[in-house]
Design a protein around this motif. Structure first.
Motif, PDB file in Angstrom:
ATOM      1  N   GLU A   1       0.831  -1.201   0.000  1.00 42.37           N
ATOM      2  CA  GLU A   1       0.000   0.000   0.000  1.00 42.37           C
ATOM      3  C   GLU A   1       0.866   1.253   0.000  1.00 42.37           C
ATOM      4  OE1 GLU A   1      -3.207   0.285  -0.439  1.00 42.37           O
ATOM      5  OE2 GLU A   1      -3.300  -1.898  -0.675  1.00 42.37           O
ATOM      6  N   GLY A   2       1.979   1.225   0.728  1.00 39.34           N
ATOM      7  CA  GLY A   2       2.867   2.372   0.721  1.00 39.34           C
ATOM      8  C   GLY A   2       3.488   2.605  -0.646  1.00 39.34           C
ATOM      9  N   ALA A   3       3.917   1.499  -1.299  1.00 40.75           N
ATOM     10  CA  ALA A   3       4.490   1.638  -2.641  1.00 40.75           C
ATOM     11  C   ALA A   3       3.450   2.097  -3.644  1.00 40.75           C
ATOM     12  CB  ALA A   3       5.089   0.300  -3.075  1.00 40.75           C
ATOM     13  N   ARG A   4       2.198   1.656  -3.516  1.00 42.43           N
ATOM     14  CA  ARG A   4       1.145   2.081  -4.436  1.00 42.43           C
ATOM     15  C   ARG A   4       0.829   3.571  -4.249  1.00 42.43           C
ATOM     16  NH1 ARG A   4      -2.221  -1.738  -3.513  1.00 42.43           N
ATOM     17  NH2 ARG A   4      -1.796  -2.961  -5.393  1.00 42.43           N
ATOM     18  N   SER A   5       0.925   4.059  -3.032  1.00 46.06           N
ATOM     19  CA  SER A   5       0.654   5.483  -2.791  1.00 46.06           C
ATOM     20  C   SER A   5       1.663   6.363  -3.508  1.00 46.06           C
ATOM     21  CB  SER A   5       0.688   5.770  -1.287  1.00 46.06           C
ATOM     22  OG  SER A   5      -0.335   5.056  -0.623  1.00 46.06           O
ATOM     23  N   LEU A   6       2.900   5.887  -3.629  1.00 43.86           N
ATOM     24  CA  LEU A   6       3.923   6.698  -4.288  1.00 43.86           C
ATOM     25  C   LEU A   6       3.698   6.815  -5.791  1.00 43.86           C
ATOM     26  CD1 LEU A   6       7.122   5.421  -2.425  1.00 43.86           C
ATOM     27  CD2 LEU A   6       5.823   7.527  -2.006  1.00 43.86           C
ATOM     28  N   THR A   7       2.873   5.966  -6.367  1.00 44.87           N
ATOM     29  CA  THR A   7       2.586   6.045  -7.811  1.00 44.87           C
ATOM     30  C   THR A   7       1.373   6.914  -8.119  1.00 44.87           C
ATOM     31  OG1 THR A   7       1.197   4.049  -7.734  1.00 44.87           O
ATOM     32  CG2 THR A   7       3.566   3.739  -8.136  1.00 44.87           C
ATOM     33  N   ARG A   8       0.728   7.457  -7.123  1.00 45.84           N
ATOM     34  CA  ARG A   8      -0.478   8.265  -7.316  1.00 45.84           C
ATOM     35  C   ARG A   8      -0.152   9.757  -7.134  1.00 45.84           C
ATOM     36  NH1 ARG A   8      -4.326   4.489  -3.454  1.00 45.84           N
ATOM     37  NH2 ARG A   8      -4.526   2.718  -4.905  1.00 45.84           N
ATOM     38  N   PRO A   9      -0.987  10.641  -7.693  1.00 51.35           N
ATOM     39  CA  PRO A   9      -0.766  12.085  -7.482  1.00 51.35           C
ATOM     40  C   PRO A   9      -0.845  12.433  -6.000  1.00 51.35           C
ATOM     41  CG  PRO A   9      -2.305  11.710  -9.282  1.00 51.35           C
ATOM     42  CD  PRO A   9      -2.107  10.385  -8.635  1.00 51.35           C
ATOM     43  N   GLU A  10      -0.064  13.424  -5.624  1.00 53.16           N
ATOM     44  CA  GLU A  10       0.012  13.830  -4.224  1.00 53.16           C
ATOM     45  C   GLU A  10      -0.417  15.286  -4.109  1.00 53.16           C
ATOM     46  OE1 GLU A  10       3.366  14.378  -0.694  1.00 53.16           O
ATOM     47  OE2 GLU A  10       3.845  13.308  -2.559  1.00 53.16           O
ATOM     48  N   LEU A  11      -1.366  15.587  -3.256  1.00 55.64           N
ATOM     49  CA  LEU A  11      -1.856  16.938  -3.017  1.00 55.64           C
ATOM     50  C   LEU A  11      -1.627  17.274  -1.551  1.00 55.64           C
ATOM     51  CD1 LEU A  11      -3.331  19.459  -4.082  1.00 55.64           C
ATOM     52  CD2 LEU A  11      -5.497  18.342  -3.388  1.00 55.64           C
ATOM     53  N   ASP A  12      -0.841  18.319  -1.318  1.00 55.87           N
ATOM     54  CA  ASP A  12      -0.480  18.725   0.037  1.00 55.87           C
ATOM     55  C   ASP A  12      -1.049  20.101   0.345  1.00 55.87           C
ATOM     56  OD1 ASP A  12       1.022  16.408   0.390  1.00 55.87           O
ATOM     57  OD2 ASP A  12       2.784  17.311  -0.555  1.00 55.87           O
ATOM     58  N   LEU A  13      -1.606  20.263   1.506  1.00 55.60           N
ATOM     59  CA  LEU A  13      -2.045  21.554   2.015  1.00 55.60           C
ATOM     60  C   LEU A  13      -0.915  22.133   2.849  1.00 55.60           C
ATOM     61  CD1 LEU A  13      -4.220  23.725   2.508  1.00 55.60           C
ATOM     62  CD2 LEU A  13      -4.989  22.350   4.474  1.00 55.60           C
ATOM     63  N   VAL A  14      -0.419  23.314   2.436  1.00 47.02           N
ATOM     64  CA  VAL A  14       0.739  23.924   3.078  1.00 47.02           C
ATOM     65  C   VAL A  14       0.280  25.167   3.834  1.00 47.02           C
ATOM     66  CG1 VAL A  14       3.025  24.927   2.733  1.00 47.02           C
ATOM     67  CG2 VAL A  14       2.236  23.059   1.252  1.00 47.02           C
ATOM     68  N   GLY A  15       0.654  25.298   5.060  1.00 42.66           N
ATOM     69  CA  GLY A  15       0.331  26.478   5.861  1.00 42.66           C
ATOM     70  C   GLY A  15       1.598  27.045   6.486  1.00 42.66           C
ATOM     71  N   ILE A  16       1.663  28.381   6.554  1.00 39.02           N
ATOM     72  CA  ILE A  16       2.828  29.057   7.114  1.00 39.02           C
ATOM     73  C   ILE A  16       2.349  30.053   8.154  1.00 39.02           C
ATOM     74  CG2 ILE A  16       4.805  30.549   6.632  1.00 39.02           C
ATOM     75  CD1 ILE A  16       4.827  29.477   3.800  1.00 39.02           C
ATOM     76  N   ALA A  17       2.964  30.090   9.304  1.00 39.31           N
ATOM     77  CA  ALA A  17       2.690  31.084  10.353  1.00 39.31           C
ATOM     78  C   ALA A  17       4.014  31.396  11.021  1.00 39.31           C
ATOM     79  CB  ALA A  17       1.671  30.548  11.357  1.00 39.31           C
ATOM     80  N   GLN A  18       4.429  32.653  10.954  1.00 40.33           N
ATOM     81  CA  GLN A  18       5.701  33.026  11.550  1.00 40.33           C
ATOM     82  C   GLN A  18       5.632  34.450  12.088  1.00 40.33           C
ATOM     83  OE1 GLN A  18       8.399  32.611   8.256  1.00 40.33           O
ATOM     84  NE2 GLN A  18       8.128  34.730   7.572  1.00 40.33           N
ATOM     85  N   ASN A  19       6.458  34.755  13.065  1.00 34.93           N
ATOM     86  CA  ASN A  19       6.578  36.084  13.661  1.00 34.93           C
ATOM     87  C   ASN A  19       7.940  36.659  13.288  1.00 34.93           C
ATOM     88  OD1 ASN A  19       4.073  35.854  14.946  1.00 34.93           O
ATOM     89  ND2 ASN A  19       5.001  34.726  16.661  1.00 34.93           N
ATOM     90  N   ASN A  20       7.950  37.967  12.990  1.00 39.38           N
ATOM     91  CA  ASN A  20       9.173  38.625  12.530  1.00 39.38           C
ATOM     92  C   ASN A  20       9.622  39.686  13.513  1.00 39.38           C
ATOM     93  OD1 ASN A  20       9.122  37.232   9.905  1.00 39.38           O
ATOM     94  ND2 ASN A  20       7.340  38.518   9.493  1.00 39.38           N
TER      95      ASN A  20
END
Length: 318
Positions: A122-141
């Motif tokens: 199942e892990g190897a099959r997941s690597l052959t499929r498209p991957e969609l990631d939700l990216v969030g950034i929060a930082q203080n300057n």
């Protein structure tokens, strides 16, 4: 014990022959034959003692971690003897096979291997499929600093050193936030495809291994049952043969005592009786081994012999 009984019989024959030779009812050659039989049986007894001592040393080596002087000089005394019950309480073969398939540790381990292989697949099959990631950034300057440029900020907020910048970070005066989506398309990912093909083969191999072990378990159960039946039949035949040889020897000894036979024939019957006794013991041993093989094949050998693995690990008796 069989060899010792044979020696006792040979010594008795020697004593009787010597008495008849002294009386003149037997020729001197009969005494020579009786003497030869005594020394021959004693040699067999010595060999049997040596074999027992070798097996004793092997067993002590298996049961103990260290071999000290006291242990090497100690002897193992069996607490029970080889016996065959009047009848075998054996369940139907299908029940025994089902028990083997559910209780044998090697089959259980093989099923775990199949499950592990499927997880990897199942892990190897997941690597052959498209991957969609939700990216969030929060930082203080922290924007404070020293220099001419910083002093011109509104109200001098950007003026200051390291402490001012650290205070801005802790106070969250200049935060930055961001949210985004990241998509990865594995177009012609040869590495992922190769890993997937490899894991698929591993799953199939694990499944084949399980089937092989199941077939092997069924065969071992059948072989053990056949061996038990054959050993019981051999034992019953050996018992009858030993009884007939005993009766034949007793009859020949009676003829010898009245001068109607010679030591040569008595020695022959004694040898035949010794062989019959040895065959009986061998049949007993074969039955016990076949029974142990059936217990191992069905995965019940530890329970049937009251052996607890947990107690062994803890060093305590069950």
């Amino acid at each position: 014990k069989v060899k010792q009984e044979t020696v006792n019989a040979a010594e008795k024959l020697l004593h009787d022959t010597q008495a008849q030779v002294e009386e003149g009812t037997l020729a001197q050659v009969e005494l020579t034959r009786a003497n030869a039989q005594v020394f021959s049986t004693r040699q067999d007894l010595i060999n049997a003692h040596g074999l027992r001592e070798e097996q004793e040393a092997i067993l002590k080596n298996v049961l103990t971690r260290t071999q000290d002087v006291e242990l090497r000089s100690a002897h193992i005394i069996p607490t029970d003897t080889l016996t065959i019950p009047e009848s075998d309480e054996i369940r139907p073969i299908q029940d025994l096979i089902q028990q083997a398939l559910t209780r044998r540790p090697d089959i259980g381990q093989a099923f775990l291997q199949v499950e592990n292989s499927r997880i990897g697949l199942e892990g190897a099959r997941s690597l052959t499929r498209p991957e969609l990631d939700l990216v969030g950034i929060a930082q203080n300057n922290g924007l404070a600093g020293t220099g001419t440029g910083y002093a011109t900020g509104p109200n001098g907020a950007l003026a200051g050193g390291y402490g001012g910048a650290l205070g801005q970070v802790l106070a969250r005066d200049y935060p930055t936030y961001g949210v985004g989506l990241q998509m990865t398309l594995p177009i012609r990912n040869r590495i992922a495809e190769a890993d997937l093909a490899r894991d698929e083969l591993q799953v199939k191999q694990s499944q084949v291994r399980v089937k092989q072990l199941q077939n092997q378990a069924q065969l071992e159960v059948q072989d053990a049952l056949i061996a038990m039946r054959r050993a019981r039949a051999s034992y019953e035949a050996a018992v009858q043969a030993r009884k007939f040889q005993q009766e034949s020897l007793e009859a020949e000894q009676t003829r010898f005592e009245v001068g109607a036979s010679t030591a040569f024939f008595v020695i022959q019957y004694e040898s035949l009786l010794a062989q019959a006794k040895s065959t009986e013991v061998a049949a007993l041993s074969s039955y016990v081994k076949a029974k142990a093989a059936l217990q191992r094949a069905t995965g019940s050998i530890l329970d049937d012999n009251n052996i607890s693995v947990d107690a062994a690990i803890k060093g305590k008796r069950n």
